[in-house]
Write an enzyme that holds these catalytic residues in place. Structure first.
Site, PDB file in Angstrom:
ATOM      1  N   LYS A  77       7.974  -4.595  15.100  1.00  0.00           N
ATOM      2  CA  LYS A  77       8.401  -3.315  14.521  1.00  0.00           C
ATOM      3  C   LYS A  77       9.410  -2.624  15.442  1.00  0.00           C
ATOM      4  CE  LYS A  77       7.214  -1.461  11.275  1.00  0.00           C
ATOM      5  NZ  LYS A  77       7.707  -1.578   9.847  1.00  0.00           N
TER       6      LYS A  77
ATOM      7  N   PHE B 196       0.817  -1.220   0.000  1.00  0.00           N
ATOM      8  CA  PHE B 196       0.000   0.000   0.000  1.00  0.00           C
ATOM      9  C   PHE B 196       0.857   1.281   0.000  1.00  0.00           C
ATOM     10  CE2 PHE B 196      -2.304   2.707   3.380  1.00  0.00           C
ATOM     11  CZ  PHE B 196      -2.910   3.524   2.446  1.00  0.00           C
TER      12      PHE B 196
ATOM     13  N   THR C 231       6.246   2.764  12.848  1.00  0.00           N
ATOM     14  CA  THR C 231       4.849   3.040  13.181  1.00  0.00           C
ATOM     15  C   THR C 231       4.709   3.683  14.560  1.00  0.00           C
ATOM     16  OG1 THR C 231       2.789   1.898  13.768  1.00  0.00           O
ATOM     17  CG2 THR C 231       4.768   0.599  13.939  1.00  0.00           C
ATOM     18  N   ASP C 232       3.618   4.439  14.748  1.00  0.00           N
ATOM     19  CA  ASP C 232       3.339   5.015  16.073  1.00  0.00           C
ATOM     20  C   ASP C 232       3.039   3.927  17.104  1.00  0.00           C
ATOM     21  OD1 ASP C 232       0.762   4.275  15.199  1.00  0.00           O
ATOM     22  OD2 ASP C 232      -0.111   6.285  15.422  1.00  0.00           O
ATOM     23  N   GLU C 233       2.711   2.704  16.638  1.00  0.00           N
ATOM     24  CA  GLU C 233       2.329   1.644  17.586  1.00  0.00           C
ATOM     25  C   GLU C 233       3.485   1.227  18.490  1.00  0.00           C
ATOM     26  OE1 GLU C 233      -0.130  -1.523  16.318  1.00  0.00           O
ATOM     27  OE2 GLU C 233      -1.324  -0.235  15.014  1.00  0.00           O
TER      28      GLU C 233
ATOM     29  N   ASP D 148      13.155 -11.457  -0.998  1.00  0.00           N
ATOM     30  CA  ASP D 148      12.886 -11.387   0.440  1.00  0.00           C
ATOM     31  C   ASP D 148      13.973 -10.552   1.119  1.00  0.00           C
ATOM     32  OD1 ASP D 148      12.558 -12.024   3.131  1.00  0.00           O
ATOM     33  OD2 ASP D 148      12.152 -14.145   2.753  1.00  0.00           O
TER      34      ASP D 148
ATOM     35  N   LEU E 200      -9.089  -1.409   8.928  1.00  0.00           N
ATOM     36  CA  LEU E 200     -10.427  -0.863   9.225  1.00  0.00           C
ATOM     37  C   LEU E 200     -11.071  -0.152   8.026  1.00  0.00           C
ATOM     38  CD1 LEU E 200     -12.634  -0.153  11.442  1.00  0.00           C
ATOM     39  CD2 LEU E 200     -11.465   2.035  11.607  1.00  0.00           C
TER      40      LEU E 200
HETATM   41  P1  NAD Z   1       1.319  -3.683   3.153  1.00  0.00           P
HETATM   42  O1  NAD Z   1       1.006  -4.934   3.907  1.00  0.00           O
HETATM   43  O2  NAD Z   1       0.346  -3.149   2.172  1.00  0.00           O
HETATM   44  O3  NAD Z   1       2.724  -3.851   2.404  1.00  0.00           O
HETATM   45  C1  NAD Z   1       3.792  -4.606   2.910  1.00  0.00           C
HETATM   46  C2  NAD Z   1       4.634  -5.042   1.713  1.00  0.00           C
HETATM   47  O4  NAD Z   1       5.808  -5.711   2.200  1.00  0.00           O
HETATM   48  C3  NAD Z   1       3.923  -6.040   0.783  1.00  0.00           C
HETATM   49  O5  NAD Z   1       4.079  -5.646  -0.561  1.00  0.00           O
HETATM   50  C4  NAD Z   1       4.625  -7.368   1.063  1.00  0.00           C
HETATM   51  O6  NAD Z   1       4.618  -8.259  -0.038  1.00  0.00           O
HETATM   52  C5  NAD Z   1       6.025  -6.882   1.405  1.00  0.00           C
HETATM   53  N1  NAD Z   1       6.803  -7.843   2.217  1.00  0.00           N
HETATM   54  C6  NAD Z   1       6.418  -8.487   3.343  1.00  0.00           C
HETATM   55  N2  NAD Z   1       7.423  -9.265   3.811  1.00  0.00           N
HETATM   56  C7  NAD Z   1       8.469  -9.084   2.958  1.00  0.00           C
HETATM   57  C8  NAD Z   1       9.797  -9.599   2.921  1.00  0.00           C
HETATM   58  N3  NAD Z   1      10.250 -10.455   3.850  1.00  0.00           N
HETATM   59  N4  NAD Z   1      10.610  -9.196   1.919  1.00  0.00           N
HETATM   60  C9  NAD Z   1      10.167  -8.334   0.955  1.00  0.00           C
HETATM   61  N5  NAD Z   1       8.920  -7.832   0.935  1.00  0.00           N
HETATM   62  C10 NAD Z   1       8.084  -8.191   1.945  1.00  0.00           C
HETATM   63  O7  NAD Z   1       1.641  -2.623   4.292  1.00  0.00           O
HETATM   64  P2  NAD Z   1       1.629  -1.036   4.338  1.00  0.00           P
HETATM   65  O8  NAD Z   1       0.419  -0.603   5.059  1.00  0.00           O
HETATM   66  O9  NAD Z   1       1.949  -0.479   3.019  1.00  0.00           O
HETATM   67  O10 NAD Z   1       2.858  -0.797   5.330  1.00  0.00           O
HETATM   68  C11 NAD Z   1       4.170  -0.535   4.824  1.00  0.00           C
HETATM   69  C12 NAD Z   1       5.079  -0.181   5.987  1.00  0.00           C
HETATM   70  O11 NAD Z   1       4.569   0.979   6.654  1.00  0.00           O
HETATM   71  C13 NAD Z   1       5.204  -1.281   7.032  1.00  0.00           C
HETATM   72  O12 NAD Z   1       6.546  -1.340   7.468  1.00  0.00           O
HETATM   73  C14 NAD Z   1       4.290  -0.801   8.155  1.00  0.00           C
HETATM   74  O13 NAD Z   1       4.731  -1.283   9.408  1.00  0.00           O
HETATM   75  C15 NAD Z   1       4.447   0.709   8.047  1.00  0.00           C
HETATM   76  N6  NAD Z   1       3.304   1.500   8.535  1.00  0.00           N
HETATM   77  C16 NAD Z   1       2.037   1.247   8.089  1.00  0.00           C
HETATM   78  C17 NAD Z   1       0.986   2.050   8.539  1.00  0.00           C
HETATM   79  C18 NAD Z   1      -0.446   1.819   8.093  1.00  0.00           C
HETATM   80  O14 NAD Z   1      -1.351   2.396   8.688  1.00  0.00           O
HETATM   81  N7  NAD Z   1      -0.698   1.031   7.059  1.00  0.00           N
HETATM   82  C19 NAD Z   1       1.239   3.101   9.439  1.00  0.00           C
HETATM   83  C20 NAD Z   1       2.558   3.312   9.874  1.00  0.00           C
HETATM   84  C21 NAD Z   1       3.589   2.514   9.417  1.00  0.00           C
HETATM   85  O1  DAU Z   2      -0.922   3.037  13.875  1.00  0.00           O
HETATM   86  C1  DAU Z   2      -0.240   2.605  12.713  1.00  0.00           C
HETATM   87  C2  DAU Z   2      -0.669   1.192  12.434  1.00  0.00           C
HETATM   88  O2  DAU Z   2      -2.000   1.275  11.958  1.00  0.00           O
HETATM   89  C3  DAU Z   2       0.214   0.472  11.419  1.00  0.00           C
HETATM   90  O3  DAU Z   2       1.502   0.328  11.959  1.00  0.00           O
HETATM   91  C4  DAU Z   2      -0.367  -0.901  11.094  1.00  0.00           C
HETATM   92  O4  DAU Z   2       0.397  -1.515  10.056  1.00  0.00           O
HETATM   93  C5  DAU Z   2      -1.787  -0.728  10.622  1.00  0.00           C
HETATM   94  O5  DAU Z   2      -2.363  -1.998  10.449  1.00  0.00           O
HETATM   95  C6  DAU Z   2      -2.606   0.071  11.631  1.00  0.00           C
HETATM   96  O6  DAU Z   2      -2.861  -0.708  12.840  1.00  0.00           O
HETATM   97  P1  DAU Z   2      -4.288  -0.687  13.579  1.00  0.00           P
HETATM   98  O7  DAU Z   2      -4.424  -1.923  14.346  1.00  0.00           O
HETATM   99  O8  DAU Z   2      -4.514   0.603  14.289  1.00  0.00           O
HETATM  100  O9  DAU Z   2      -5.218  -0.666  12.256  1.00  0.00           O
HETATM  101  P2  DAU Z   2      -6.556  -1.430  11.881  1.00  0.00           P
HETATM  102  O10 DAU Z   2      -7.030  -0.819  10.604  1.00  0.00           O
HETATM  103  O11 DAU Z   2      -6.405  -2.911  11.929  1.00  0.00           O
HETATM  104  O12 DAU Z   2      -7.536  -1.009  13.051  1.00  0.00           O
HETATM  105  C7  DAU Z   2      -7.866   0.348  13.292  1.00  0.00           C
HETATM  106  C8  DAU Z   2      -8.827   0.379  14.460  1.00  0.00           C
HETATM  107  O13 DAU Z   2     -10.059  -0.228  14.045  1.00  0.00           O
HETATM  108  C9  DAU Z   2      -8.346  -0.418  15.658  1.00  0.00           C
HETATM  109  O14 DAU Z   2      -8.760   0.250  16.856  1.00  0.00           O
HETATM  110  C10 DAU Z   2      -9.085  -1.739  15.531  1.00  0.00           C
HETATM  111  C11 DAU Z   2     -10.404  -1.348  14.885  1.00  0.00           C
HETATM  112  N1  DAU Z   2     -11.008  -2.383  14.021  1.00  0.00           N
HETATM  113  C12 DAU Z   2     -10.237  -2.931  13.038  1.00  0.00           C
HETATM  114  C13 DAU Z   2     -10.731  -3.920  12.223  1.00  0.00           C
HETATM  115  C14 DAU Z   2      -9.875  -4.551  11.132  1.00  0.00           C
HETATM  116  C15 DAU Z   2     -12.323  -2.775  14.205  1.00  0.00           C
HETATM  117  O15 DAU Z   2     -13.046  -2.253  15.075  1.00  0.00           O
HETATM  118  N2  DAU Z   2     -12.827  -3.773  13.395  1.00  0.00           N
HETATM  119  C16 DAU Z   2     -12.077  -4.378  12.423  1.00  0.00           C
HETATM  120  O16 DAU Z   2     -12.607  -5.302  11.746  1.00  0.00           O
END
Ligand code: NAD
Ligand code: DAU
Length: 335
Positions: A145, A11, A116-118, A53, A181
């Site tokens: 992470k 993404f 991530t903020d987590e 990988d 979500l």
């Molecule tokens: P995503 O799951 O859409 O993408 C992850 C990608 O990593 C995928 O294309 C997957 O194929 C690839 N991947 C997984 N394992 C691998 C490996 N061993 N070698 C090579 N490629 C591999 O996730 P995203 O939401 O785009 O998140 C990207 C990064 O941003 C992550 O590090 C995540 O922790 C961080 N992040 C995400 C969010 C969020 O809300 N989505 C917020 C803060 C930080």
């Molecule tokens: O904060 C950054 C993080 O945000 C990233 O590092 C992670 O990769 C990303 O997955 C995301 O984590 P969350 O756990 O916060 O995201 P998620 O979308 O899974 O959930 C957001 C909120 O919604 C959380 O409080 C859980 C709730 N939720 C989620 C799902 C999937 C529901 O209530 N129902 C659901 O089915």
């Protein structure tokens, strides 16, 4: 600059790839194509794409050859999946990051770890996490992470590598795999499927549009200091239930789809970031939350060809495992 984007078929990574191309950089993508990696997210005629990988040194060496910088997005990213089983999370997040840093130590590329903020853990009302705060991760995902992050200051101090960390908040926008979500609820709402709200739905997340997240990462890539972490947050704190109400409004779906289901174990109630440090370097998020959500809903409405095949494959088995029992025991939302 020639930049290796690991996890670039996912993404957020795929949005950074397009942003770097628009800025005139050359881009190589290394991606394992796990369930969430998708080459349809990428302009394949404009990037060099390698399937591989980050935890395999030969894959990393091959991809990094001739690159000036590496931005690492590769990760297992879903908290709920980490609760079902976390082995892959530790392997990619901890060991994979170390393999990348060994490459950087040898070849001297600039390195950005996308985190991530987590990693800061659950926050009381009113507080904001700063980059100096201790890491208190509370899910298997956020532990993995945080463990990956810990390599960066150690490699900077020990080997003098040029590496920084970004810590982003909950990101949304086009091309997000429909397990999180917002894309799960938008696509379920468009299909008239139930919307499984965990617990009371009053958990708070700080929502960040994907382009704003990527502008922060790009700034850190170009101007961040070695050994420093930079928070990237949207300044859009909302209870989940408020986000869900907005999804109902924007999709036109019926409230009767809402189901309160058993909560996520260990569920963090609130995350919120102080972004003053990155703002001092010149970053500002620009997307209004309502406008970003409207664009996101329109993207999913117009791009069924992207998400329908995803939701009928591996996703379906995951969905059954994660939600079937919970939905059977669910209650509907009070009007
Ligand atoms: P995503 O799951 O859409 O993408 C992850 C990608 O990593 C995928 O294309 C997957 O194929 C690839 N991947 C997984 N394992 C691998 C490996 N061993 N070698 C090579 N490629 C591999 O996730 P995203 O939401 O785009 O998140 C990207 C990064 O941003 C992550 O590090 C995540 O922790 C961080 N992040 C995400 C969010 C969020 O809300 N989505 C917020 C803060 C930080
Ligand atoms: O904060 C950054 C993080 O945000 C990233 O590092 C992670 O990769 C990303 O997955 C995301 O984590 P969350 O756990 O916060 O995201 P998620 O979308 O899974 O959930 C957001 C909120 O919604 C959380 O409080 C859980 C709730 N939720 C989620 C799902 C999937 C529901 O209530 N129902 C659901 O089915």
């Amino acid at each position: 600059m020639r930049v290796l984007v690991t996890g670039g078929a996912g993404f957020i990574g795929s949005h950074l790839v397009k942003r770097l191309l628009a800025a005139g950089d050359d881009v190589v993508v290394l991606d394992k194509l796990t369930y969430s990696g998708n080459t349809a997210n990428l302009p394949l005629d404009s990037v060099e794409f390698l399937e591989g990988d980050i935890a395999v040194a030969a894959d990393v060496e091959r991809a990094a050859r001739g690159c000036d910088a590496i931005v690492n997005f590769a990760a297992e990213t879903h908290v709920d999946r980490s609760i079902l089983g976390a082995t892959d999370f530790g392997r990619t997040e901890f060991f994979g990051t170390q393999v990348l840093l060994e490459e950087v130590r040898r070849s001297g590329q600039r390195f950005v770890q996308v985190s991530t903020d987590e990693v800061y853990g659950d926050l009381e009302a009113g507080g904001f996490s700063t980059e100096e705060d201790p890491l208190r991760p509370s899910s298997p995902y956020s532990v993995a992470k945080a463990a990956g992050d810990l390599h960066i200051p150690a490699y900077v101090r020990t080997f003098g590598v040029n590496a920084s960390i970004t810590r982003g908040s909950n990101t949304y926008g086009p091309n997000q795999y429909p397990e999180k979500l917002i894309p799960l609820f938008v696509t379920n709402a468009l299909d008239g499927e139930p919307l499984p709200v965990y617990g009371d739905g009053k958990q708070i997340r700080d929502w960040l549009y994907v382009e704003d997240h990527c502008s922060g990462i790009e700034l850190v890539l170009r101007e961040g200091k070695p050994g420093e972490a930079y928070n990237v947050g949207g300044g859009n704190e909302h209870e989940n239930i408020e986000v869900i109400e907005l999804i109902l409004e924007l999709t036109g779906a019926d409230r009767s789809l809402l189901r309160h289901v058993e909560d996520r174990p260990g569920h963090d109630r609130r995350y919120a970031l102080s972004t003053e440090k990155l703002q001092r370097v010149g970053w500002r998020p620009s997307r209004d939350f309502r406008e970003g959500m409207r664009e996101t809903v329109e993207w999913y409405r117009a791009n069924r060809a992207w998400w329908e095949p995803i939701k009928s494959g591996e996703f379906r088995r995951y969905y059954e495992r994660q939600y079937a029992q919970r939905l059977r025991a669910s209650t509907s939302s009070p009007a």
